[in-house]
Design an enzyme around this catalytic site. Structure first.
Site, mmCIF file in Angstrom:
data_model
loop_
_atom_site.group_PDB
_atom_site.id
_atom_site.type_symbol
_atom_site.label_atom_id
_atom_site.label_comp_id
_atom_site.label_asym_id
_atom_site.label_seq_id
_atom_site.Cartn_x
_atom_site.Cartn_y
_atom_site.Cartn_z
ATOM 1 N N ASP A 1 -42.004 2.468 51.740
ATOM 2 C CA ASP A 1 -42.182 1.953 50.388
ATOM 3 C C ASP A 1 -41.094 0.915 50.097
ATOM 4 O OD1 ASP A 1 -43.082 1.889 47.640
ATOM 5 O OD2 ASP A 1 -41.353 3.145 47.163
ATOM 6 N N HIS B 1 -53.153 -4.258 42.536
ATOM 7 C CA HIS B 1 -53.966 -3.735 41.438
ATOM 8 C C HIS B 1 -53.213 -2.727 40.576
ATOM 9 C CE1 HIS B 1 -56.856 -4.780 44.768
ATOM 10 N NE2 HIS B 1 -57.312 -5.528 43.781
ATOM 11 N N CYS C 1 -50.625 -3.758 47.596
ATOM 12 C CA CYS C 1 -51.768 -3.621 46.681
ATOM 13 C C CYS C 1 -51.361 -4.226 45.341
ATOM 14 C CB CYS C 1 -52.156 -2.158 46.497
ATOM 15 S SG CYS C 1 -53.361 -1.915 45.165
ATOM 16 N N ASP D 1 -40.232 7.065 47.590
ATOM 17 C CA ASP D 1 -39.587 7.868 46.554
ATOM 18 C C ASP D 1 -40.554 8.590 45.633
ATOM 19 O OD1 ASP D 1 -40.260 5.227 45.552
ATOM 20 O OD2 ASP D 1 -39.156 5.744 43.730
ATOM 21 N N CYS E 1 -59.054 0.564 42.455
ATOM 22 C CA CYS E 1 -59.283 -0.086 43.747
ATOM 23 C C CYS E 1 -59.226 0.952 44.860
ATOM 24 C CB CYS E 1 -58.237 -1.170 43.987
ATOM 25 S SG CYS E 1 -56.566 -0.502 44.244
ATOM 26 N N ASP F 1 -40.094 -0.671 46.395
ATOM 27 C CA ASP F 1 -39.345 -0.436 45.162
ATOM 28 C C ASP F 1 -38.939 1.028 45.036
ATOM 29 O OD1 ASP F 1 -40.239 -2.993 44.946
ATOM 30 O OD2 ASP F 1 -41.408 -2.707 43.110
ATOM 31 N N CYS G 1 -57.394 0.356 47.676
ATOM 32 C CA CYS G 1 -56.252 0.042 48.546
ATOM 33 C C CYS G 1 -54.916 0.507 47.969
ATOM 34 C CB CYS G 1 -56.199 -1.457 48.839
ATOM 35 S SG CYS G 1 -56.000 -2.512 47.386
#
Length: 361
Positions: free
Chosen positions: A9, A94, A92, A129, A100, A11, A102
């Site tokens: 990941d 969205h 992604c 996280d 969505c 952020d 994804c």
């Protein structure tokens, strides 16, 4: 080619995520998580890196693309300057309400890696996280490491992913025990001088978690696989796992030369759990705990005492355990934790002498 892969990941994991608007949309907001670069440098020769990130509304008025690109590209340049590259960066754009297919924890972003079998499920992980990262790992059939700057930071992640031998001058203290009966089929592996990810599957979820507590707090690594007659109940699964684990620990200890042998932990956690242990070669067990509930999850509370009694006798250890508190879940967990911490003291290598005046343990 299938290879160990880390799906990471962005952020809140690689870089700090602002708690105000949850957007890194300027260079001023760009801040790397502590020790992320040293960690990735240690991991890069062992794993392929794939960045997987949800960026709500990216490319819309709420999050213009150019506002995203500046700090994102600066982050990538910092990583590249230190020799850190990502095999792919999958985003992604969205929002949740877009529904969505994804957005994490859905797996469409990783379709190429799935269809072409590019990652090794047994040695690949999702690092993130949020709970969605844990769910993504489950959807991929791999393990998750839920990053937390205090509870599971990058230093600890490296420790889990790159097991290291702490007693290099000695042969590795490793044992493998296979125990097959009409009720259970069990395989236990223990590495007393390594830390890392524990692979545990008994079919009893709460019990799996408790076994992981022993290894985590004991400072060693173990794999436990058990297929038991759970259509009856979990009694044979818990008992036979304890017998196999105690045997494996005893075998891994070898002649016990140099170990500390004794261990004790006084009240810990809110439940005031206590443990005293002596790897004496003479099994003895004393237990004091009361439970109000019949079960915690899928685990019978009465099996707690039986588990520790079984492990004490195959480990050939003197073991005293007790706990008191209000919550049965916490009381049981405190016993497994305190057992692990005490075992950690006992198996610690201090020298080369046998800790016994008898000359044998």
């Amino acid at each position: 080619m299938s290879q160990p892969t880390l799906f990471i990941d962005r952020d809140g994991t690689l870089i700090d995520e602002p708690k105000t608007d949850f957007q890194i949309d300027s260079l001023e907001k760009l801040k790397l998580e502590r020790n992320v670069i040293p960690a990735l440098l240690k991991l890069k020769d062992h794993y392929r890196f794939v960045m997987v990130s949800n960026q709500d509304g990216l490319g819309t008025d709420s999050f213009p693309q150019e506002n995203f690109d500046k700090p994102h590209n600066a982050m990538l340049e910092i990583f590249r300057s230190q020799g850190i590259e990502f095999d792919a960066i999958l985003i992604c754009p969205h929002k949740p309400e877009d529904n969505c297919d994804c957005r994490k924890p859905k797996i469409k972003l990783l379709k190429k890696y799935i269809d072409k079998k590019l990652f090794d499920p047994a040695h690949s992980f999702v690092i993130g996280d949020r709970a969605t990262d844990v769910q993504l790992a489950e959807n991929l059939g791999i393990q998750a490491l839920q990053y937390h700057p205090e509870k599971l930071d990058w230093d600890l992640i490296v420790e889990k992913l790159l097991p290291k031998t702490t007693a290099c001058e000695r042969p590795p203290r490793y044992a493998e025990v296979v125990r097959t009966t009409k009720e259970t089929d069990i395989k236990v592996q223990v590495w007393l001088d390594e830390t890392g990810v524990n692979q545990i599957s008994t079919g009893v979820g709460f019990f799996d978690h408790m076994l992981d507590q022993i290894a985590t707090h004991g400072g060693f690594r173990m794999n436990v696989q058990c297929k038991g007659d759970l259509w009856i109940d979990e009694h044979h699964t818990v008992e036979d796992t304890a017998l196999a684990l105690g045997t494996a620990l005893k075998q891994a200890l070898g002649d016990k030369r140099g170990i500390q042998r004794f261990g004790f932990v006084l009240p810990m956690d809110e439940c005031k759990a206590e443990c005293t242990m002596d790897l004496s070669g003479r099994p003895y067990f004393k237990f004091k705990a009361k439970f109000k509930r019949e079960k915690v999850g899928d685990f019978s509370t009465e099996m707690t005492e039986h588990f520790f009694q079984s492990i004490a006798y195959t480990l050939m250890a003197t073991l005293h355990l007790k706990t008191q508190g209000d919550n049965d879940h916490h009381k049981i967990e405190s016993l497994f934790k305190v057992f692990g911490r005490t075992l950690r003291q006992c198996i610690k290598v201090e020298g080369n002498e046998l800790p016994s005046s008898k000359g044998v343990l």
